[in-house]
Enzyme design. Structure first.
Site, PDB file in Angstrom:
ATOM      1  N   PRO A  52     -20.687 -88.747  19.230  1.00 16.67           N
ATOM      2  CG  PRO A  52     -18.574 -89.339  20.031  1.00 16.67           C
ATOM      3  CD  PRO A  52     -19.258 -88.410  19.072  1.00 16.67           C
ATOM      4  CG  ASP A  53     -23.935 -92.737  23.278  1.00 15.91           C
ATOM      5  OD1 ASP A  53     -22.776 -93.195  23.269  1.00 15.91           O
ATOM      6  OD2 ASP A  53     -24.932 -93.452  23.172  1.00 15.91           O
ATOM      7  CG  PHE A  54     -21.183 -88.856  27.624  1.00 18.19           C
ATOM      8  CD1 PHE A  54     -19.937 -88.317  27.867  1.00 18.19           C
ATOM      9  CD2 PHE A  54     -22.205 -88.011  27.233  1.00 18.19           C
ATOM     10  CE1 PHE A  54     -19.697 -86.961  27.727  1.00 18.19           C
ATOM     11  CE2 PHE A  54     -21.986 -86.652  27.085  1.00 18.19           C
ATOM     12  CZ  PHE A  54     -20.726 -86.128  27.329  1.00 18.19           C
ATOM     13  NE  ARG A  55     -23.439 -93.113  32.056  1.00 20.48           N
ATOM     14  CZ  ARG A  55     -23.656 -91.821  32.185  1.00 20.48           C
ATOM     15  NH1 ARG A  55     -24.218 -91.157  31.185  1.00 20.48           N
ATOM     16  NH2 ARG A  55     -23.318 -91.181  33.284  1.00 20.48           N
ATOM     17  CG  ASN A 126     -27.767 -81.954  23.436  1.00 24.35           C
ATOM     18  OD1 ASN A 126     -27.688 -83.076  23.923  1.00 24.35           O
ATOM     19  ND2 ASN A 126     -28.703 -81.619  22.569  1.00 24.35           N
ATOM     20  CG  ASP A 128     -24.097 -80.560  21.018  1.00 22.94           C
ATOM     21  OD1 ASP A 128     -24.879 -79.591  20.920  1.00 22.94           O
ATOM     22  OD2 ASP A 128     -24.493 -81.734  21.093  1.00 22.94           O
ATOM     23  CG  HIS A 145     -25.965 -81.318  32.052  1.00 25.58           C
ATOM     24  ND1 HIS A 145     -26.139 -82.610  31.612  1.00 25.58           N
ATOM     25  CD2 HIS A 145     -26.790 -81.186  33.126  1.00 25.58           C
ATOM     26  CE1 HIS A 145     -27.040 -83.231  32.379  1.00 25.58           C
ATOM     27  NE2 HIS A 145     -27.444 -82.372  33.291  1.00 25.58           N
TER      28      HIS A 145
END
Length: 409
Positions: A52-55, A126, A128, A145
């Site tokens: 899932p994305d964040f927002r 990403n 992940d 990040h």
């Protein structure tokens, strides 16, 4: 160095024969295209893997954290909040930890770029580690990040064993350092921390790019989005995304490929003659490797990858008119250094958090496992602070780190 959407360019191309997949593939097969850079983000790449994305309202990670009584969703990634209450982040980490999700065709396509000696650097937002799972060489990845690939104490920076970290996350234990008692977390960049040194180190390489492929990003998060402006005007820029983004489309050799990333990547692979190879390599990702094993397998960075902007300007020059050439190169590098310094300033400003002095009571206290030294292998540690910094105010540390980063650039 903004990246606002500008008026599209509708004139003729300069380098490419056209603005379609066939023209891109033909250019990639030519002798001119030797250094390909990739920029990727989970919005269009890793979400296809089920992450899932964040927002996104209702389904995004921030929405799913509402039951943890956060003052605001982004607090889960703030270093000062983490110090006071690490439980929300550890809860989120259990949902995101590598091993639950399989790389996509797009991740595998980036591996093929490396296999065909075209990939210079893959800049990814990403966290992940799916690029690693897909087999992209670790020395070709810059995780802007940070990621789950390594973990350290946030105070003394002692490393922690990857397998034990995964076990602790799965069981909900809060890991503390056996040396100083500080909290341990994966090397994901939080608000209040500096971006990895590898990011700053590799940004100047974009000036030598022959092709930039931007995949699955809206180009709204800076300073990452600003990287598209650093490639030379002669470098074609390709956006693979569901919608137009940033300033891609304003240069003569910009190409917008609008649609699903995996579908467009397959079409491009077909034109390159790589489709069977793409399917074969993607099939290998069905068997997932433990993250700590991936870290141990990362090869040492090649000498070519270690080339810095300073080394680039010391390249071979003709013996005649040497002074003239040197002046041009130095002028070009001065421009790059100025842009990178501005980029570093955006990094510091973007990651600053308000120091309102508020504290949050931790919801749990968990006995920490014994510390072990992880086998970081040849992976360059993503240091976010200088271990030699004296203890003191966190904001002053961040300022000192930012100044140090600018000096190195």
């Amino acid at each position: 160095m903004g990246n606002e959407v500008s008026a599209p360019y509708d004139g003729p191309t300069d380098v490419l024969e056209g603005r379609g997949v066939k023209s891109i593939a033909k250019y990639m097969k030519s002798r001119v295209c030797r250094k390909v850079f990739v920029m990727s983000y989970c919005l269009g790449v890793s979400t296809a893997a089920g992450i899932p994305d964040f927002r996104s309202p209702g389904t995004g990670l921030y929405s799913n954290l509402q039951g943890l009584n956060l003052p605001y969703p982004e607090a889960v990634f703030e270093i000062n909040y983490f110090r006071d209450n690490p439980v929300p982040f550890y809860t989120l980490a259990r949902e995101l930890y590598p091993g639950r999700f399989r790389p996509t065709l797009t991740h595998t396509f980036v591996k093929l770029l490396a296999d065909h000696s075209l990939l210079d650097v893959c800049f990814t937002q990403n966290i992940d580690t799916l690029e690693r799972q897909a087999g992209v060489p670790g020395d070709r990845i810059v995780e802007a990040h940070g990621s789950f690939a390594a973990q350290h104490c946030i105070e003394c920076h002692s490393p922690f064993d990857g397998a034990k970290m995964k076990e602790a996350v799965e069981t909900g234990d809060i890991v503390r350092c056996g040396n100083c008692g500080g909290l341990v977390k994966p090397d994901i960049v939080f608000f209040g921390e500096s971006l990895p040194a590898a990011f700053h180190k590799n940004v100047p390489r974009l000036r030598g790019g022959d092709l930039l492929i931007v995949i699955g990003t809206s180009l709204t998060v800076h300073p990452f989005a600003s990287l598209t402006s650093l490639v030379p005007e002669s470098c074609p820029r390709v956006l693979i995304n569901m919608d137009p983004a940033g300033d891609i489309g304003t240069r003569p050799d910009d190409v917008l490929l609008i649609g699903r990333c995996d579908e467009i990547v397959r079409e491009l692979a077909r034109e390159l003659g790589w489709e069977e190879e793409l399917d074969r390599e993607w099939a290998k990702t069905e068997v997932m490797k433990p993250l700590h094993q991936l870290v141990e397998e990362i090869p040492k960075a090649s000498e070519e990858q270690e080339v810095s902007s300073g080394e680039l300007k010391e390249g071979t020059r003709p013996s005649t008119s040497a002074e003239h050439v040197t002046t041009e190169v130095e002028a070009g590098d001065a421009c790059v250094e100025a842009e990178v310094e501005a980029l570093a300033a955006q990094v510091e400003k973007g990651l600053e958090i308000s120091g309102d002095g508020s504290t949050h009571t931790p919801t749990t206290v968990t006995a920490s496992p014994e510390p072990t030294v992880s086998r970081a292998g040849p992976l360059e540690p993503l240091e976010t602070q200088d271990p030699g910094l004296p203890t003191g105010d966190a904001s002053s540390k961040r300022r000192e780190v930012a100044e140090s980063a600018k000096e190195k650039l």
